[in-house]
Design a protein around this motif. Structure first.
Motif, PDB file in Angstrom:
ATOM      1  N   TYR A 133       0.835  -1.208   0.000  1.00  0.00           N
ATOM      2  CA  TYR A 133       0.000   0.000   0.000  1.00  0.00           C
ATOM      3  C   TYR A 133       0.870   1.259   0.000  1.00  0.00           C
ATOM      4  N   ARG A 134       1.938   1.245   0.781  1.00  0.00           N
ATOM      5  CA  ARG A 134       2.812   2.415   0.849  1.00  0.00           C
ATOM      6  C   ARG A 134       3.499   2.686  -0.483  1.00  0.00           C
ATOM      7  N   TRP A 135       3.905   1.623  -1.170  1.00  0.00           N
ATOM      8  CA  TRP A 135       4.573   1.806  -2.462  1.00  0.00           C
ATOM      9  C   TRP A 135       3.655   2.487  -3.468  1.00  0.00           C
ATOM     10  N   VAL A 136       2.366   2.169  -3.410  1.00  0.00           N
ATOM     11  CA  VAL A 136       1.420   2.821  -4.316  1.00  0.00           C
ATOM     12  C   VAL A 136       1.264   4.295  -3.935  1.00  0.00           C
ATOM     13  N   ARG A 137       1.115   4.567  -2.641  1.00  0.00           N
ATOM     14  CA  ARG A 137       0.949   5.958  -2.193  1.00  0.00           C
ATOM     15  C   ARG A 137       2.162   6.810  -2.554  1.00  0.00           C
ATOM     16  N   GLU A 138       3.368   6.206  -2.495  1.00  0.00           N
ATOM     17  CA  GLU A 138       4.602   6.939  -2.779  1.00  0.00           C
ATOM     18  C   GLU A 138       4.964   6.910  -4.261  1.00  0.00           C
ATOM     19  N   ASP A 139       4.094   6.358  -5.103  1.00  0.00           N
ATOM     20  CA  ASP A 139       4.310   6.260  -6.553  1.00  0.00           C
ATOM     21  C   ASP A 139       5.524   5.400  -6.902  1.00  0.00           C
ATOM     22  N   LYS A 140       5.819   4.417  -6.036  1.00  0.00           N
ATOM     23  CA  LYS A 140       6.846   3.443  -6.368  1.00  0.00           C
ATOM     24  C   LYS A 140       6.230   2.226  -7.068  1.00  0.00           C
ATOM     25  N   ALA A 141       4.915   2.173  -7.077  1.00  0.00           N
ATOM     26  CA  ALA A 141       4.171   1.135  -7.797  1.00  0.00           C
ATOM     27  C   ALA A 141       2.907   1.766  -8.353  1.00  0.00           C
ATOM     28  N   GLN A 152      -8.106   2.703   4.122  1.00  0.00           N
ATOM     29  CA  GLN A 152      -7.314   3.016   2.945  1.00  0.00           C
ATOM     30  C   GLN A 152      -8.118   3.897   1.992  1.00  0.00           C
ATOM     31  N   THR A 153      -7.455   4.901   1.431  1.00  0.00           N
ATOM     32  CA  THR A 153      -8.152   5.853   0.560  1.00  0.00           C
ATOM     33  C   THR A 153      -7.884   5.603  -0.918  1.00  0.00           C
ATOM     34  N   ALA A 265      -5.477  -2.175  -5.424  1.00  0.00           N
ATOM     35  CA  ALA A 265      -5.541  -0.804  -4.912  1.00  0.00           C
ATOM     36  C   ALA A 265      -4.643   0.071  -5.779  1.00  0.00           C
ATOM     37  N   ALA A 266      -5.166   1.220  -6.188  1.00  0.00           N
ATOM     38  CA  ALA A 266      -4.408   2.152  -7.025  1.00  0.00           C
ATOM     39  C   ALA A 266      -4.871   3.563  -6.745  1.00  0.00           C
ATOM     40  N   ARG A 267      -4.103   4.522  -7.222  1.00  0.00           N
ATOM     41  CA  ARG A 267      -4.535   5.903  -7.119  1.00  0.00           C
ATOM     42  C   ARG A 267      -5.768   6.118  -7.995  1.00  0.00           C
ATOM     43  N   PRO A 268      -6.469   7.240  -7.844  1.00  0.00           N
ATOM     44  CA  PRO A 268      -7.681   7.473  -8.641  1.00  0.00           C
ATOM     45  C   PRO A 268      -7.449   7.251 -10.124  1.00  0.00           C
TER      46      PRO A 268
END
Length: 290
Positions: A133-141, A152-153, A265-268
């Motif tokens: 989840y953190r990697w997605v939030r930090e744009d590492k994934a 989780q948002t 899970a991904a960003r919008p």
């Protein structure tokens, strides 16, 4: 500093004329004149001598013009590097996932996606629930394949429910039952898996008010299974984790049934590259058929 003004200055000096420079740049002559006036106002001193014979640099303009060229060259280099990074990023999909998903789902998904989109690379990182989840939030994934977590948002795409099963020693007396009652964990030596699996497990135990003697571990699922096999306690894992394994343990459905919801899970969606959106849709459709 507005690089468009610097580009116009360099072109005017090179052409020696506002008329020819405006033709090259696609500006009107009055527009170019206004731009140079604005640039000289920004600098605080004149940089061009203007006359019937054309334009040339003032003494102050001569001093700064090499730096202007350096600035423009650096800007071009920056833009080229950005284009290269974006081109490489466009061709690579960065996926974070649990090990069980990476083993049992992703190979088939990637194989089919590469068949449909030749030349696309898929970079897989495996980690715990907190990590993916953190990697997605930090744009590492670009996305993570994980179990759904409260609070989780990130945007969620449902894939499948993964049934949780009790992991019991081979000689554990089931007394003829085909399912293991959740309350049966109460007071038992319980080997808690690491990598964030405890979040899914504790959600089930807390829901039913069950309090086992939790032994927190920092070991892999395979080690947990081996420890249960040797009678060191009981545990809970999922059917996907146990898929294809031939360990000497009992993997028994629980009563009442319990699951972890697996998804992506991904960003919008509006923030995702088109290729990443296509990968999510393809993965959803393929896993639905598995």
């Amino acid at each position: 500093m507005d690089t468009k003004k610097l580009e116009a200055l360099a072109t005017a000096v090179e052409m020696g004329s506002f008329t020819r420079a405006s033709e090259v740049l696609g500006y009107t002559q009055s527009g170019l004149t206004h731009m140079m006036n604005s640039l000289e106002k920004d600098f605080g001193f004149p940089v061009l001598v203007r006359g019937r014979a054309g334009v040339r640099l003032t003494a102050a303009g001569e001093r700064i013009f090499p730096l202007v060229r350096d600035c423009l060259a650096a800007g071009e280099l920056l833009e080229r590097e950005i284009r290269m990074i974006n081109a490489d990023k466009e061709e690579t999909i960065r996926v974070a996932a649990y090990a069980s998903v990476a083993v049992h789902w992703l190979p088939e998904v990637i194989q089919q996606f590469r068949h449909d989109h030749p030349g696309v690379n898929v970079d897989i990182q495996m980690g715990s629930v907190e990590e993916v989840y953190r990697w997605v939030r930090e744009d590492k994934a670009d996305m993570c394949f994980a179990s759904r977590q409260e609070g989780q948002t990130l945007e969620w795409t449902y894939l499948r429910n993964d049934r949780l099963v009790a992991i019991l020693p081979p000689d554990y007396d089931m007394q003829g039952r085909e399912t293991f009652p959740v309350y049966g964990f109460d007071g038992q030596e319980f080997l808690m898996p690491s990598m964030g699996f405890d979040l899914d497990i504790m959600r089930v135990l807390n829901r039913h008010g069950v309090m086992p003697l939790v032994r927190t571990t920092q070991v892999s699922d395979s080690v947990i299974i081996s420890m249960v096999e040797h009678g060191l306690g009981v545990s809970i894992l999922s059917e996907l984790v146990m898929k294809g394994r031939k360990d000497n343990v009992q993997a028994v459905p629980m009563d009442p049934p319990a699951v972890r919801e697996l998804g992506i899970a991904a960003r919008p969606r509006k923030e995702l590259r088109p290729l990443a959106r296509k990968f999510i849709a393809a993965a959803r459709d393929m896993i639905e058929k598995m």
